[in-house]
Design a protein around this motif. Sequence first.
Motif, mmCIF file in Angstrom:
data_model
loop_
_atom_site.group_PDB
_atom_site.id
_atom_site.type_symbol
_atom_site.label_atom_id
_atom_site.label_comp_id
_atom_site.label_asym_id
_atom_site.label_seq_id
_atom_site.Cartn_x
_atom_site.Cartn_y
_atom_site.Cartn_z
ATOM 1 N N SER A 78 -5.330 48.157 58.462
ATOM 2 C CA SER A 78 -4.693 47.650 57.238
ATOM 3 C C SER A 78 -4.867 48.674 56.123
ATOM 4 O O SER A 78 -4.035 48.765 55.217
ATOM 5 C CB SER A 78 -5.245 46.282 56.842
ATOM 6 O OG SER A 78 -6.454 46.403 56.174
ATOM 7 N N GLY A 81 -1.936 50.632 55.986
ATOM 8 C CA GLY A 81 -0.710 49.935 55.615
ATOM 9 C C GLY A 81 -0.169 49.013 56.696
ATOM 10 O O GLY A 81 0.950 48.508 56.587
ATOM 11 N N GLU A 82 -0.942 48.752 57.746
ATOM 12 C CA GLU A 82 -0.446 47.851 58.795
ATOM 13 C C GLU A 82 -0.365 46.417 58.273
ATOM 14 O O GLU A 82 -1.240 45.976 57.521
ATOM 15 C CB GLU A 82 -1.368 47.892 60.027
ATOM 16 C CG GLU A 82 -0.810 47.070 61.193
ATOM 17 C CD GLU A 82 -1.587 47.249 62.499
ATOM 18 O OE1 GLU A 82 -0.962 47.630 63.504
ATOM 19 O OE2 GLU A 82 -2.808 47.009 62.496
ATOM 20 N N SER A 83 0.659 45.677 58.692
ATOM 21 C CA SER A 83 0.796 44.278 58.259
ATOM 22 C C SER A 83 -0.167 43.397 59.066
ATOM 23 O O SER A 83 -0.566 43.751 60.183
ATOM 24 C CB SER A 83 2.228 43.790 58.486
ATOM 25 O OG SER A 83 2.478 43.683 59.872
ATOM 26 N N VAL A 84 -0.484 42.225 58.472
ATOM 27 C CA VAL A 84 -1.335 41.255 59.159
ATOM 28 C C VAL A 84 -0.684 40.817 60.478
ATOM 29 O O VAL A 84 -1.359 40.644 61.494
ATOM 30 C CB VAL A 84 -1.572 40.056 58.211
ATOM 31 C CG1 VAL A 84 -1.946 38.813 58.974
ATOM 32 C CG2 VAL A 84 -2.639 40.377 57.194
ATOM 33 N N SER A 85 0.637 40.677 60.470
ATOM 34 C CA SER A 85 1.337 40.240 61.692
ATOM 35 C C SER A 85 1.143 41.256 62.813
ATOM 36 O O SER A 85 0.861 40.885 63.962
ATOM 37 C CB SER A 85 2.833 40.081 61.430
ATOM 38 O OG SER A 85 3.042 39.138 60.444
ATOM 39 N N ASP A 86 1.304 42.538 62.480
ATOM 40 C CA ASP A 86 1.129 43.559 63.526
ATOM 41 C C ASP A 86 -0.327 43.614 63.985
ATOM 42 O O ASP A 86 -0.605 43.796 65.178
ATOM 43 C CB ASP A 86 1.560 44.944 63.013
ATOM 44 C CG ASP A 86 3.079 45.080 62.950
ATOM 45 O OD1 ASP A 86 3.775 44.105 63.332
ATOM 46 O OD2 ASP A 86 3.563 46.137 62.509
ATOM 47 N N THR A 87 -1.251 43.434 63.044
ATOM 48 C CA THR A 87 -2.669 43.459 63.434
ATOM 49 C C THR A 87 -2.960 42.347 64.441
ATOM 50 O O THR A 87 -3.582 42.585 65.474
ATOM 51 C CB THR A 87 -3.588 43.319 62.192
ATOM 52 O OG1 THR A 87 -3.302 44.391 61.291
ATOM 53 C CG2 THR A 87 -5.057 43.375 62.570
ATOM 54 N N HIS A 102 -9.152 36.479 54.845
ATOM 55 C CA HIS A 102 -8.269 37.408 54.133
ATOM 56 C C HIS A 102 -8.237 37.052 52.645
ATOM 57 O O HIS A 102 -8.247 35.877 52.295
ATOM 58 C CB HIS A 102 -6.862 37.311 54.738
ATOM 59 C CG HIS A 102 -6.037 38.537 54.499
ATOM 60 N ND1 HIS A 102 -5.471 38.815 53.273
ATOM 61 C CD2 HIS A 102 -5.706 39.563 55.315
ATOM 62 C CE1 HIS A 102 -4.810 39.960 53.350
ATOM 63 N NE2 HIS A 102 -4.942 40.442 54.575
ATOM 64 N N ALA A 107 -2.352 34.278 54.269
ATOM 65 C CA ALA A 107 -2.313 35.338 55.294
ATOM 66 C C ALA A 107 -2.606 34.800 56.708
ATOM 67 O O ALA A 107 -1.876 35.140 57.650
ATOM 68 C CB ALA A 107 -3.265 36.482 54.921
#
Length: 303
Positions: A78, A81-87, A102, A107
């Motif tokens: 993160s 810049g990774e999104s929570v969805s991708d994580t 979060h 989130a």
Amino acid sequence: MRSLIDIIDLSVEEIDSLITTANDIIANPDKYCEKCNRKKLATLFFEPSTRTRLSFEAAMLELGGSVIGFSGADSSSSAKGESVSDTVRTVGCYADIIAMRHPKEGAPMIASMRSSVPIINAGDGGHNHPTQTLADLLTIQREKGHFDHLTVGLCGDLKFGRTVHSLIHALSRYEGVQFIMISPDELKIPDYIVHELETAGIPYTETRSLEEAMPHLDILYMTRVQRERFFNEADYIRLKDSYVLTPEKLTPAKRDLSILHPLPRVNEISVAVDNDPRACYFKQVLNGKFIRMALILKLLGVE
Ligand code: NCD
């Protein structure tokens, strides 16, 4: 697949059943020590934590499972810049269940919409904290034996204190519960919760005086002023010591009062109160581990 985002995602019957399982785990720990063999829990904590993260991890280890995760946003992608969805889509490839904390309200809910494994909200900003509420409920059940007809005092930062918001939602479903909200004007309970209480006809009063409320209370739920959610430090400093519970202030309290606090404590409860038999906050910590064990079993569908 089911997630726990808000405490009212669980029915009253489901909460009863989690409490029954937690009490059975306390009585017969050996029965449960291999229930989650080969299962993995991931703890994704984008905000600081001691109890919540470690109790989730201890809970999974005591069930025979294992744990992976991170304990700060800086050590995850993160920070890139990774999104929570991708994580969570990524972590779902490695773990069977995820506990996520979060700083942004909502989130974990967004995460649950994209996740292939159950998500547990371990605290989202100043919004909700359902698993702390489960720990609180198990403590109240073990201390009082029931939830009906309790007068519950909520004291401190009722505006930003997410544990209070979830606890109100949970206790509002039991007969005859009433709330006394004790806070400075600046830290009053959010309007949307007041509105919900009024619509449901649940009795509550608001006061600034802990002294006035004290003799009426069955439960006193103390909270920390949430420094990290303030816009300026001067306001925090002005409000941080609004309430400090001392043995003297407990003089007019009921003999069977239960004093709860989600912890961490800063100044709100003097350490001199810790030896009072009515102080339940360290029992609450232990109960948090057992109820999280029960929750992991339920969400993983383990019999
Ligand atoms: C609480 C939280 O994180 O909201 N702590 C906890 O999880 N036990 C309360 C707090 O931080 O004041």
